[in-house]
Design a protein around this motif. Structure first.
Motif, PDB file in Angstrom:
ATOM      1  N   SER A 111      60.407  65.597  18.184  1.00  0.00           N
ATOM      2  CA  SER A 111      61.630  65.098  17.556  1.00  0.00           C
ATOM      3  C   SER A 111      62.405  64.212  18.506  1.00  0.00           C
ATOM      4  CB  SER A 111      62.523  66.264  17.103  1.00  0.00           C
ATOM      5  OG  SER A 111      63.002  66.997  18.215  1.00  0.00           O
ATOM      6  N   VAL A 112      63.151  63.305  17.906  1.00  0.00           N
ATOM      7  CA  VAL A 112      64.155  62.502  18.601  1.00  0.00           C
ATOM      8  C   VAL A 112      65.442  62.664  17.805  1.00  0.00           C
ATOM      9  CG1 VAL A 112      64.844  60.238  19.412  1.00  0.00           C
ATOM     10  CG2 VAL A 112      62.425  60.857  19.374  1.00  0.00           C
ATOM     11  N   SER A 113      66.514  63.073  18.469  1.00  0.00           N
ATOM     12  CA  SER A 113      67.773  63.280  17.756  1.00  0.00           C
ATOM     13  C   SER A 113      68.933  62.824  18.607  1.00  0.00           C
ATOM     14  CB  SER A 113      67.943  64.761  17.381  1.00  0.00           C
ATOM     15  OG  SER A 113      67.993  65.560  18.546  1.00  0.00           O
ATOM     16  N   THR A 114      70.034  62.571  17.947  1.00  0.00           N
ATOM     17  CA  THR A 114      71.280  62.240  18.635  1.00  0.00           C
ATOM     18  C   THR A 114      72.346  63.244  18.218  1.00  0.00           C
ATOM     19  OG1 THR A 114      71.949  60.693  16.892  1.00  0.00           O
ATOM     20  CG2 THR A 114      70.750  59.784  18.780  1.00  0.00           C
ATOM     21  N   GLY A 115      73.271  63.477  19.115  1.00  0.00           N
ATOM     22  CA  GLY A 115      74.370  64.375  18.824  1.00  0.00           C
ATOM     23  C   GLY A 115      75.603  63.921  19.564  1.00  0.00           C
ATOM     24  N   PHE A 116      76.734  64.448  19.167  1.00  0.00           N
ATOM     25  CA  PHE A 116      77.951  64.096  19.896  1.00  0.00           C
ATOM     26  C   PHE A 116      78.943  65.248  19.856  1.00  0.00           C
ATOM     27  CE2 PHE A 116      79.968  63.476  15.877  1.00  0.00           C
ATOM     28  CZ  PHE A 116      81.332  63.351  16.084  1.00  0.00           C
ATOM     29  N   LYS A 117      79.724  65.289  20.888  1.00  0.00           N
ATOM     30  CA  LYS A 117      80.847  66.210  20.987  1.00  0.00           C
ATOM     31  C   LYS A 117      82.087  65.347  21.013  1.00  0.00           C
ATOM     32  CE  LYS A 117      82.617  69.771  24.113  1.00  0.00           C
ATOM     33  NZ  LYS A 117      82.377  70.381  25.437  1.00  0.00           N
ATOM     34  N   SER A 118      82.980  65.591  20.088  1.00  0.00           N
ATOM     35  CA  SER A 118      84.093  64.677  19.883  1.00  0.00           C
ATOM     36  C   SER A 118      84.984  64.577  21.105  1.00  0.00           C
ATOM     37  CB  SER A 118      84.925  65.127  18.685  1.00  0.00           C
ATOM     38  OG  SER A 118      85.280  66.482  18.807  1.00  0.00           O
ATOM     39  N   GLY A 119      85.606  63.404  21.276  1.00  0.00           N
ATOM     40  CA  GLY A 119      86.600  63.237  22.320  1.00  0.00           C
ATOM     41  C   GLY A 119      87.804  64.115  22.051  1.00  0.00           C
ATOM     42  N   GLY A 120      88.678  64.206  23.029  1.00  0.00           N
ATOM     43  CA  GLY A 120      89.791  65.119  22.853  1.00  0.00           C
ATOM     44  C   GLY A 120      90.986  64.782  23.700  1.00  0.00           C
ATOM     45  N   LEU A 121      91.888  65.747  23.771  1.00  0.00           N
ATOM     46  CA  LEU A 121      93.183  65.565  24.417  1.00  0.00           C
ATOM     47  C   LEU A 121      93.405  66.718  25.388  1.00  0.00           C
ATOM     48  CD1 LEU A 121      94.871  64.757  21.035  1.00  0.00           C
ATOM     49  CD2 LEU A 121      94.491  63.082  22.834  1.00  0.00           C
ATOM     50  N   ASN A 122      93.681  66.376  26.628  1.00  0.00           N
ATOM     51  CA  ASN A 122      93.881  67.393  27.657  1.00  0.00           C
ATOM     52  C   ASN A 122      95.250  68.045  27.517  1.00  0.00           C
ATOM     53  OD1 ASN A 122      91.505  67.463  29.319  1.00  0.00           O
ATOM     54  ND2 ASN A 122      92.006  65.386  29.970  1.00  0.00           N
ATOM     55  N   PRO A 123      95.298  69.363  27.335  1.00  0.00           N
ATOM     56  CA  PRO A 123      96.601  70.024  27.266  1.00  0.00           C
ATOM     57  C   PRO A 123      97.266  70.061  28.632  1.00  0.00           C
ATOM     58  CG  PRO A 123      94.848  71.648  27.259  1.00  0.00           C
ATOM     59  CD  PRO A 123      94.184  70.303  27.193  1.00  0.00           C
ATOM     60  N   GLY A 124      98.593  70.092  28.612  1.00  0.00           N
ATOM     61  CA  GLY A 124      99.351  70.249  29.843  1.00  0.00           C
ATOM     62  C   GLY A 124      99.490  69.007  30.674  1.00  0.00           C
ATOM     63  N   SER A 125      99.113  67.853  30.136  1.00  0.00           N
ATOM     64  CA  SER A 125      99.223  66.619  30.903  1.00  0.00           C
ATOM     65  C   SER A 125     100.496  65.880  30.502  1.00  0.00           C
ATOM     66  CB  SER A 125      98.004  65.727  30.647  1.00  0.00           C
ATOM     67  OG  SER A 125      98.150  64.497  31.301  1.00  0.00           O
ATOM     68  N   ASN A 126     101.156  65.277  31.482  1.00  0.00           N
ATOM     69  CA  ASN A 126     102.369  64.522  31.203  1.00  0.00           C
ATOM     70  C   ASN A 126     102.089  63.025  31.120  1.00  0.00           C
ATOM     71  OD1 ASN A 126     104.004  66.814  31.129  1.00  0.00           O
ATOM     72  ND2 ASN A 126     104.185  66.836  33.356  1.00  0.00           N
ATOM     73  N   VAL A 127     100.828  62.667  31.012  1.00  0.00           N
ATOM     74  CA  VAL A 127     100.432  61.294  30.716  1.00  0.00           C
ATOM     75  C   VAL A 127      99.563  61.346  29.476  1.00  0.00           C
ATOM     76  CG1 VAL A 127     100.539  60.564  33.116  1.00  0.00           C
ATOM     77  CG2 VAL A 127      98.407  61.449  32.213  1.00  0.00           C
ATOM     78  N   LYS A 128      99.127  60.178  28.958  1.00  0.00           N
ATOM     79  CA  LYS A 128      98.256  60.185  27.790  1.00  0.00           C
ATOM     80  C   LYS A 128      96.991  60.977  28.123  1.00  0.00           C
ATOM     81  CE  LYS A 128     100.488  57.766  24.683  1.00  0.00           C
ATOM     82  NZ  LYS A 128     100.859  58.327  23.378  1.00  0.00           N
ATOM     83  N   ASN A 171      94.636  71.607  40.257  1.00  0.00           N
ATOM     84  CA  ASN A 171      95.918  72.287  40.434  1.00  0.00           C
ATOM     85  C   ASN A 171      96.152  73.273  39.299  1.00  0.00           C
ATOM     86  OD1 ASN A 171      96.344  70.930  42.853  1.00  0.00           O
ATOM     87  ND2 ASN A 171      97.313  69.206  41.832  1.00  0.00           N
ATOM     88  N   ALA A 172      97.256  73.150  38.573  1.00  0.00           N
ATOM     89  CA  ALA A 172      97.591  74.169  37.577  1.00  0.00           C
ATOM     90  C   ALA A 172      96.965  73.900  36.218  1.00  0.00           C
ATOM     91  CB  ALA A 172      99.114  74.246  37.427  1.00  0.00           C
ATOM     92  N   SER A 173      96.117  72.890  36.093  1.00  0.00           N
ATOM     93  CA  SER A 173      95.602  72.512  34.787  1.00  0.00           C
ATOM     94  C   SER A 173      94.084  72.424  34.787  1.00  0.00           C
ATOM     95  CB  SER A 173      96.171  71.142  34.371  1.00  0.00           C
ATOM     96  OG  SER A 173      97.575  71.170  34.311  1.00  0.00           O
ATOM     97  N   PHE A 174      93.528  72.590  33.586  1.00  0.00           N
ATOM     98  CA  PHE A 174      92.127  72.284  33.349  1.00  0.00           C
ATOM     99  C   PHE A 174      92.064  70.912  32.693  1.00  0.00           C
ATOM    100  CE2 PHE A 174      91.767  76.875  33.724  1.00  0.00           C
ATOM    101  CZ  PHE A 174      90.601  77.002  34.462  1.00  0.00           C
ATOM    102  N   VAL A 175      91.327  70.008  33.294  1.00  0.00           N
ATOM    103  CA  VAL A 175      91.244  68.640  32.808  1.00  0.00           C
ATOM    104  C   VAL A 175      89.791  68.326  32.504  1.00  0.00           C
ATOM    105  CG1 VAL A 175      91.612  66.209  33.365  1.00  0.00           C
ATOM    106  CG2 VAL A 175      93.264  67.922  34.128  1.00  0.00           C
ATOM    107  N   THR A 176      89.534  67.750  31.337  1.00  0.00           N
ATOM    108  CA  THR A 176      88.180  67.373  30.964  1.00  0.00           C
ATOM    109  C   THR A 176      87.933  65.922  31.355  1.00  0.00           C
ATOM    110  OG1 THR A 176      88.138  68.931  29.135  1.00  0.00           O
ATOM    111  CG2 THR A 176      86.560  67.122  29.058  1.00  0.00           C
ATOM    112  N   SER A 177      86.833  65.692  32.068  1.00  0.00           N
ATOM    113  CA  SER A 177      86.419  64.351  32.486  1.00  0.00           C
ATOM    114  C   SER A 177      85.055  64.050  31.900  1.00  0.00           C
ATOM    115  CB  SER A 177      86.370  64.253  34.015  1.00  0.00           C
ATOM    116  OG  SER A 177      87.613  64.595  34.586  1.00  0.00           O
ATOM    117  N   ASN A 178      84.672  62.776  31.911  1.00  0.00           N
ATOM    118  CA  ASN A 178      83.390  62.349  31.361  1.00  0.00           C
ATOM    119  C   ASN A 178      82.462  61.852  32.455  1.00  0.00           C
ATOM    120  OD1 ASN A 178      85.576  61.514  29.060  1.00  0.00           O
ATOM    121  ND2 ASN A 178      83.684  62.251  28.160  1.00  0.00           N
ATOM    122  N   ALA A 179      81.197  62.266  32.384  1.00  0.00           N
ATOM    123  CA  ALA A 179      80.184  61.821  33.336  1.00  0.00           C
ATOM    124  C   ALA A 179      78.852  61.719  32.607  1.00  0.00           C
ATOM    125  CB  ALA A 179      80.067  62.790  34.508  1.00  0.00           C
ATOM    126  N   ASP A 180      77.991  60.829  33.053  1.00  0.00           N
ATOM    127  CA  ASP A 180      76.640  60.750  32.502  1.00  0.00           C
ATOM    128  C   ASP A 180      75.760  61.807  33.172  1.00  0.00           C
ATOM    129  OD1 ASP A 180      77.542  58.627  31.024  1.00  0.00           O
ATOM    130  OD2 ASP A 180      76.682  57.094  32.333  1.00  0.00           O
TER     131      ASP A 180
END
Length: 787
Positions: free
Chosen positions: A539-556, A601-610
């Motif tokens: 099989s060959v398949s594609t999938g995705f996990k949607s983008g999101g918003l980091n809680p506890g951040s004072n920037v976008k 520091n005091a937050s969990f932040v999600t980042s993107n990497a290949d």
């Protein structure tokens, strides 16, 4: 630094388990064919395992997907009582922090959780009870299961009412004063309506001793009930399931503080020990003077930290309160050649966990008593320095799926459907410390700033999708599967972080996105001389996990979507006149924007990497002789992060003498977190007639081992989780006619202190590490009566 008792699962054990798993299951194939008559082999034929991985009932050997499936008997014999146990029976699976499942190196919400095919998940702390089956699909499942299944999907299928009145009662008594009572009752109301009730209650003492308070912590006090009502109206069938779970325990989010004191970082980035952080490196040491009664000493000086991983010394015992209510409604209408299915799901759960923030009983004393907040509900007056942190969540999710499946006699069939979900949640992570409170009070700031407050009172996600798979017979033994899914979603968030600041406005952010995913697969039933049946698939398949918003951040606070292109080859084999199954798979994943959850520091932040991921898996079951049953799984995993630069909170300046300015480091070539290279499990049992009535006895043993892995993507020395393993045994005596069953069990026979995760804590309190540990040796007896 030796953080545990001697590990009996070294290279010699690893080699032995591997030999048993591979040679013991595969090498005897030819020998068994020579010496086993057809009549003897047929008496040992393995039961057919039925799954609904493709949203229709099929034998697991006919589904061209890598699946681990556990029916009621399999759950019982492998002693799978919760997700902690489940991970041990699945190739390339790790339960991170005893909560979140990672499959083939992919976790962080990339493994979808379903109850009766509704994507509403289950509170991880709730035990498995009264189940018909658990199915674990490995690899991206984007076509039929949707976004956020880039690692796989877990289907928990509850037991439905039967046609006759009956049920069961069970009692478990074990060490740590364990008492678990459970049962189910089946009530046929009429020919068309059936009712089933099931539930359990469990209490036990804690596995960890708090030497300061004298209490055992990390105990359990929880219960759950479930109601299932089934309707059979001819062509229309429906199942309504309602469940409730509650827990009030001293469950510990983190079990043990580990640190080698460092005069710059607080705790070393290169070694773990049983020190306390170097107080002079922390901001809190600098702020303590604002209390007005500081003694001038170091905060952590003399704070004890026992060298036993099952002991702590903290001045606050953890508390954990959780509730969950969920419901699923499945309706099927059979039109003959078409089946229309509706799946409705609802889930609400909330939890609050409070623990000692500095994970210590500090000898430090103020020169005079202070009045300050210990937590959200408690104000104390004392000369002690005490701290707590609290993590609270509240989630509500609705899902609705409608799909149409065909049952044509011809060469083409399909499944097509629509999906909608609406999820709302709120989270808050708060920490209390008198130095923070008195600083903020001295600056004239209001009470809502007197503690570290990372809060997201509102987060919402709406998504809808259209999906389908088509199945075309290319020949009498060859099939083509083509699938596609289109998803649109909207996300919004209201969040802020108050850390030694005035009251800040909430950051508002929203995100919209859409995505196509697809799948092409070919499977072929091959006629091979060495097997009874073989299904080859690619099989060959594609999938995705949607983008999101980091809680506890004072920037976008947004992060990008995660996408994967997955290639898989597999073979499902039935051998020796049905007495053996040997299922093999190999895979390669190409991830773009893989989402990594980082502690900064005091937050969990999600980042993107290949990232690139590839591996091999094998699952084997064999009944070599009457009364014998052997099972095993073996896996290999290779993960590699692509070009990705970030800051390491364990050593932000990459310096032995400073913590600033921060230095970005490139993690290219590093392993993904929670991705052991090798994993092996072997189980075996023998059953025999005792000669006393219809009583049958069974002895069973299970052994598992996995190689070392890293808890973070930085792969530094203090991220490493050492290789670990376990041994389980059980003995059972059962009478089918009388409905009685008694069993004795022991888990983790050698009493290993197996660390499964290490989390780095905030620089405010010295960057110490918190370790999570599997259960110690547990043993007991279980009585069960069917009626």
């Amino acid at each position: 630094m030796n953080t545990r008792k001697p590990n009996f699962f070294g290279p010699r054990f690893t080699a032995s388990v591997s030999a048993i798993a591979i040679a013991g299951l595969l090498a005897p194939v030819g020998h068994a064919q020579e010496e086993t008559t057809p009549a003897e082999a047929s008496s040992r034929r393995l039961d057919t395992v039925t799954v609904v991985a493709q949203k229709k009932e099929e034998s697991i050997q006919d589904v061209p997907i890598a699946i681990s499936a556990f029916g009621e008997d399999a759950l019982d014999r492998a002693q799978i009582e919760d997700a902690t146990d489940l991970q041990l029976s699945i190739p390339n699976a790790v339960l991170v922090g005893n909560e979140n499942l990672t499959i083939r190196g992919i976790g962080g919400g990339g493994v979808g959780a379903f109850i009766n095919f509704a994507g509403i998940g289950q509170v991880p702390q709730n035990e498995f009870f009264d189940l018909e089956r658990i199915e674990v699909l490995r690899g991206p499942q984007g076509t039929l299961y949707g976004r956020n299944t880039t690692g796989g999907a877990v289907n928990i299928i509850t037991r439905k009412p039967g046609a006759e009145f009956g049920g069961d009662l069970n009692l478990q008594i074990g060490n740590f004063n364990t008492v678990r009572v459970g049962g189910a009752v089946n009530i046929p109301i009429s020919d068309q309506i059936g009712q089933r009730f099931a539930g359990y209650s469990q209490k036990r003492d804690g596995f960890t001793e708090n030497l300061f308070t004298g209490n055992n912590i990390d105990d359990r006090d929880q219960w759950a009930v479930r109601s299932t009502t089934s309707f059979d109206l001819g062509d229309t069938k429906a199942d309504l399931v309602l469940g409730y779970f509650e827990e009030n325990s001293s469950r510990a989010r983190e079990a043990k503080r580990l640190c080698t004191a460092d005069p710059v970082l607080g705790c070393s980035a290169t070694s773990l020990g049983f020190d306390s952080p170097a107080s002079q490196t922390t901001i809190l040491q600098s702020l303590i003077g604002f209390t007005g009664v500081a003694s001038g000493g170091l905060i952590y000086a003399g704070a004890p930290n026992p060298t036993d991983l099952r002991q702590v010394s903290a001045d606050y015992d953890p508390t954990y309160d959780a509730e969950q209510f969920y419901g699923t409604l499945n309706i099927d209408h059979d039109f003959g050649s078409l089946v229309l299915t509706s799946v409705t799901g609802f889930n609400w759960n909330e939890s609050v966990g409070t623990t000692d923030w500095d994970n210590a009983a500090l000898p430090y004393r103020f020169t005079a008593p202070l009045t300050y907040s210990l937590n959200e509900d408690t104000v104390i007056t004392t000369n002690q320095l005490r701290t707590t942190d609290s993590f609270a969540t509240d989630n509500q999710t609705w899902t609705q799926e409608v799909r149409l499946g065909t049952q044509f006699d011809g060469r083409f069939n399909y499944v097509a459907g629509l999906f909608y979900s609406d999820s709302k949640s709120s989270t808050a992570f708060r920490t209390w410390h008198p130095a923070i409170e008195y600083l903020q009070r001295a600056l004239g700031r209001p009470p809502q700033t007197w503690f570290v407050n990372t809060e997201t009172p509102e987060s919402r996600q709406e998504a809808w999708a259209v999906f389908g798979e088509g199945y075309l017979e290319l020949g009498p033994d060859t099939n083509l599967t083509v699938g596609a899914r289109y998803t649109e979603e909207e996300r919004s968030i209201r969040t802020r972080a108050i850390v030694l600041t005035p009251v800040l406005p909430f950051t508002l952010a929203d995100l919209e996105g859409d995505k196509w995913t697809g799948k092409i697969a070919v499977d072929h039933k091959a006629d091979l001389p060495m097997t009874d049946e073989t299904l080859l698939f690619a099989s060959v398949s594609t999938g995705f996990k949607s983008g999101g918003l980091n809680p506890g951040s004072n920037v976008k606070p947004s992060f990008d979507e995660e996408t994967v292109t997955a290639f898989e080859l597999g073979a499902k084999n039935t051998l020796l006149d049905g007495s053996m199954r040997a299922n093999l798979s190999g895979f390669y994943y190409d991830y773009a924007g893989l989402q990594l959850a980082q502690r900064i520091n005091a937050s969990f932040v999600t980042s993107n990497a290949d990232a690139k991921v590839w591996g091999l898996e094998g699952e084997f079951t064999w009944a070599p002789a009457d009364g014998w049953l052997l099972d095993s799984n073996v896996s290999y995993l290779n993960t590699e992060i692509g070009d990705f630069s970030t800051v390491d909170a364990a050593n932000p300046a990459q310096s032995a003498t400073a913590t600033s300015p921060v230095v970005f480091i490139n993690l290219q070539g590093n392993e993904l977190p929670h991705s052991p290279e090798f994993k092996v499990k072997v189980g075996g049992q023998y059953s025999w007639d005792t000669g006393r009535g219809d009583w049958e006895a069974t002895l069973r043993a299970d052994a598992a081992w996995q190689s070392k892995y890293f808890s973070r993507e930085f792969n530094i020395a203090t991220d490493q989780i050492d290789a670990w393993g376990f041994l389980d045994f059980q003995a059972k005596l059962a009478s089918a006619d009388k409905g009685w069953e008694v069993s004795a069990y022991v888990k983790n026979l050698t009493d290993e202190d197996n660390i499964t995760n290490i989390i780095i804590e905030d620089a405010l309190i010295g960057r110490y590490r918190n370790a999570r540990i599997l259960e110690p040796r547990t043993y007991g007896i279980i009585l069960k009566k069917d009626f």
